[in-house]
Write an enzyme that holds these catalytic residues in place. Structure first.
Site, PDB file in Angstrom:
ATOM      1  N   SER A   1       0.860  -1.189   0.000  1.00  0.00           N
ATOM      2  CA  SER A   1       0.000   0.000   0.000  1.00  0.00           C
ATOM      3  C   SER A   1       0.891   1.232   0.000  1.00  0.00           C
ATOM      4  O   SER A   1       2.115   1.133   0.062  1.00  0.00           O
ATOM      5  CB  SER A   1      -0.889   0.000   1.237  1.00  0.00           C
ATOM      6  OG  SER A   1      -0.116   0.347   2.371  1.00  0.00           O
ATOM      7  N   LYS A   2       0.253   2.377  -0.048  1.00  0.00           N
ATOM      8  CA  LYS A   2       0.947   3.670  -0.075  1.00  0.00           C
ATOM      9  C   LYS A   2       2.039   3.775   0.996  1.00  0.00           C
ATOM     10  O   LYS A   2       3.060   4.423   0.798  1.00  0.00           O
ATOM     11  CB  LYS A   2      -0.070   4.800   0.162  1.00  0.00           C
ATOM     12  CG  LYS A   2      -0.698   5.262  -1.118  1.00  0.00           C
ATOM     13  CD  LYS A   2       0.081   6.454  -1.672  1.00  0.00           C
ATOM     14  CE  LYS A   2      -0.089   6.587  -3.141  1.00  0.00           C
ATOM     15  NZ  LYS A   2       1.125   6.774  -3.898  1.00  0.00           N
ATOM     16  N   ARG A   3       1.759   3.141   2.141  1.00  0.00           N
ATOM     17  CA  ARG A   3       2.725   3.206   3.244  1.00  0.00           C
ATOM     18  C   ARG A   3       4.116   2.724   2.825  1.00  0.00           C
ATOM     19  O   ARG A   3       5.123   3.115   3.380  1.00  0.00           O
ATOM     20  CB  ARG A   3       2.278   2.303   4.408  1.00  0.00           C
ATOM     21  CG  ARG A   3       1.285   2.907   5.347  1.00  0.00           C
ATOM     22  CD  ARG A   3       0.901   1.908   6.398  1.00  0.00           C
ATOM     23  NE  ARG A   3       0.387   0.675   5.804  1.00  0.00           N
ATOM     24  CZ  ARG A   3       0.829  -0.533   6.087  1.00  0.00           C
ATOM     25  NH1 ARG A   3       1.796  -0.704   6.939  1.00  0.00           N
ATOM     26  NH2 ARG A   3       0.285  -1.589   5.507  1.00  0.00           N
TER      27      ARG A   3
ATOM     28  N   GLY B   1       5.549   3.202   0.000  1.00  0.00           N
ATOM     29  CA  GLY B   1       6.158   4.011  -1.069  1.00  0.00           C
ATOM     30  C   GLY B   1       5.214   4.073  -2.254  1.00  0.00           C
ATOM     31  O   GLY B   1       4.019   3.798  -2.120  1.00  0.00           O
TER      32      GLY B   1
ATOM     33  N   GLU C   1       4.304   7.028 -10.844  1.00  0.00           N
ATOM     34  CA  GLU C   1       5.281   7.701  -9.978  1.00  0.00           C
ATOM     35  C   GLU C   1       6.711   7.301 -10.348  1.00  0.00           C
ATOM     36  O   GLU C   1       7.635   8.082 -10.201  1.00  0.00           O
ATOM     37  CB  GLU C   1       4.990   7.395  -8.508  1.00  0.00           C
ATOM     38  CG  GLU C   1       3.646   7.961  -8.076  1.00  0.00           C
ATOM     39  CD  GLU C   1       3.239   7.533  -6.673  1.00  0.00           C
ATOM     40  OE1 GLU C   1       3.812   8.056  -5.711  1.00  0.00           O
ATOM     41  OE2 GLU C   1       2.339   6.674  -6.556  1.00  0.00           O
TER      42      GLU C   1
END
Ligand code: GLU
Length: 482
Positions: free
Chosen positions: A244-246, A248, A254
């Site tokens: 998940s976003k956590r 990176g 991106e």
């Protein structure tokens, strides 16, 4: 048999690492076996599907060099077919109309939980209606869904990745195939489309494992040929939790923005859950196509390791040629006003040689921009840390040696062998290692502690610029000593 596979993203957001990996495995599978890759946009969730997401997903696939042979098809275009399939199942007695309201369903679920009654709530209610009653209610416009009748028995398939999979049908609830508003559900639409598009192999994330028995039951009920399934493992973050976003950046975009090379990204994605079976890790897209086999995909989840991506990225800068890197770099150099395109074109060979000596030190395209600065700018700044480390310990000695070398270099023809010998001889003369002579000079001509090999640097800077920079260093050190 021509293998036909599909990549079927829902355009509800950016292309994520997991979906990109699914797309890549499908692509590698088709390219390996001369198959056909279909791109199908699953846009039946009208509220969340957006055209801009479709565009960005296709942009990212192109960036990764994942091309498709058919499509994009849009799932929403098949909605009449999906409805017809639901009604066919209904008239064949393989589905039923369900008039249960959400409130009633919630209440009865409670009863199921407390063990008062078994599951198949809707089925019991449907069966409690008298003959013809459901059709009459439907004709009177009473809202209802259409549910698929899950038969008794078990559903078994041989998954390419997981091996034999067995689901007991009694554990599967009768599933809604057409909602009250007439929209098909995912399980109906995806089955109908896969059959309609003659998909032979369904390769997708194993978050869909529990959907597969439902889809197989629909294939059987419709008399359609069942494709071969392969469910690729989940991707976890370094802490073992679902990526998940956590952890990176999870959107492929991106990485494009960071200036990772697409080949590094595909190499990295391919190794999430697959390996060629030896220690080989750095592979170009062509090599991946040659080596890929879906049977070698691992069952267990894979870990997203951003350090590995960094490393692979560096490796792909080694493999890339100056020509591969040139266009993106040139655009960035022009945008940063470090070069003027016309000037650069006049010394194009020089520019390609520069890229050649810089690329092995880069992991992202912007690294190249930074590394190129000392070669493109007239004036450079001396990095204070480099000055402290390589000049300030003994500024007098450094000044003397730069002065001597400057004099000797001035008289030389500017060829690598010639100035290399000059510097090596000088180090011998004063009985120090080459590094001790080279490091202070590196700071003088690049302003930095690290750079490509000093002789390459000299060569590409040219004699005049090297001498000017040595003069500036002499001036700087002179003032410091006073
Ligand atoms: N549209 C589904 C998703 O994005 C994929 C469906 C499938 O591959 O069966 O999760």
């Amino acid at each position: 048999m021509v293998r036909r596979v599909r990549f079927a993203p829902s355009p509800t957001g950016n292309l994520h690492i997991g979906s990109a990996r699914t797309a890549l495995f499908n692509w590698l599978f088709t390219r390996r076996h001369d198959g056909v890759l279909v791109l199908r946009i699953e846009d039946t969730d009208r509220d969340r599907s957006k055209v801009e997401h479709v565009e960005s997903i296709m942009h990212m696939l192109r960036w990764l060099n994942i091309d498709w042979d058919e499509g994009p098809y849009y799932q929403s275009e098949g909605i009449d077919r999906h409805r017809k399939n639901a009604l066919d199942l209904l008239s064949a007695g393989k589905a039923y109309r369900d008039f249960t309201t959400p409130e009633e369903l919630a209440q009865e679920r409670e009863a199921v939980k407390t063990g008062k009654v078994g599951h198949h709530i809707s089925r019991r209610r449907a069966e409690s209606l008298a003959h013809g009653e459901a059709e009459e209610m439907a004709e009177n416009g009473i809202p209802h869904a259409i549910r698929f009748y899950v038969p008794e028995g078990k559903t078994v398939w041989e998954d390419i990745v997981h091996g034999e999979m067995i689901f007991q049908n009694e554990d599967i609830d009768d599933l809604v195939i057409l909602r009250g508003d007439g929209s098909p559900t995912y399980n109906l639409a995806v089955t109908s489309d896969d059959a309609h598009q003659n998909i032979s192999h369904v390769i997708r994330g194993d978050d869909h494992l529990s959907n597969t028995p439902k889809q197989i039951l629909i294939y059987q009920a419709m008399g359609w040929e069942i494709p071969i399934f392969g469910h690729v493992p989940m991707i976890l973050g370094s802490d073992g939790k679902r990526l998940s976003k956590r952890h990176g950046a999870t959107a492929v975009r991106e990485y494009e923005e960071q200036g990772i090379l697409p080949d590094a990204m595909t190499n990295f994605l391919a190794l999430l859950g697959w390996s060629p079976g030896d220690d080989k890790e750095v592979m170009t897209a062509d090599e991946l196509v040659d080596l890929f086999s879906i049977e070698r995909v691992l069952k267990k989840s894979s870990i997203f390791d951003s350090k590995k991506l960094d490393w692979l990225s560096g490796q792909h800068f080694n493999i890339a040629t100056a020509q591969d890197l040139e266009s993106e770099l040139t655009a960035m150099l022009v945008a940063a006003e470090l070069v003027n395109l016309k000037d650069l074109q006049k010394r194009w060979d020089w520019y390609l040689s520069l890229i050649d000596i810089l690329k092995t030190r880069a992991r992202r395209i912007p690294d190249l921009v930074d590394l190129a600065r000392p070669f493109l700018l007239d004036d450079i700044d001396f990095d204070p840390e480099a000055v402290r480390k390589h000049w300030l310990k003994d500024p007098k000695k450094v000044l003397d040696s730069i002065k001597i070398l400057r004099l000797r270099l001035e008289g030389l023809t500017w060829e690598i062998d010639v100035f290399e010998k000059c510097i090596r001889d000088y180090a011998k003369e004063i009985s120090v290692g080459l590094g001790q002579v080279v490091q202070p000079i590196r700071v003088a001509v690049t302003g930095r502690q690290s750079s490509p090999g000093i002789f390459d640097v000299f060569y590409l800077l040219g004699k005049e610029r090297v001498l000017v920079r040595l003069d500036r260093a002499i001036e700087f050190l002179g003032e410091l000593i006073e």
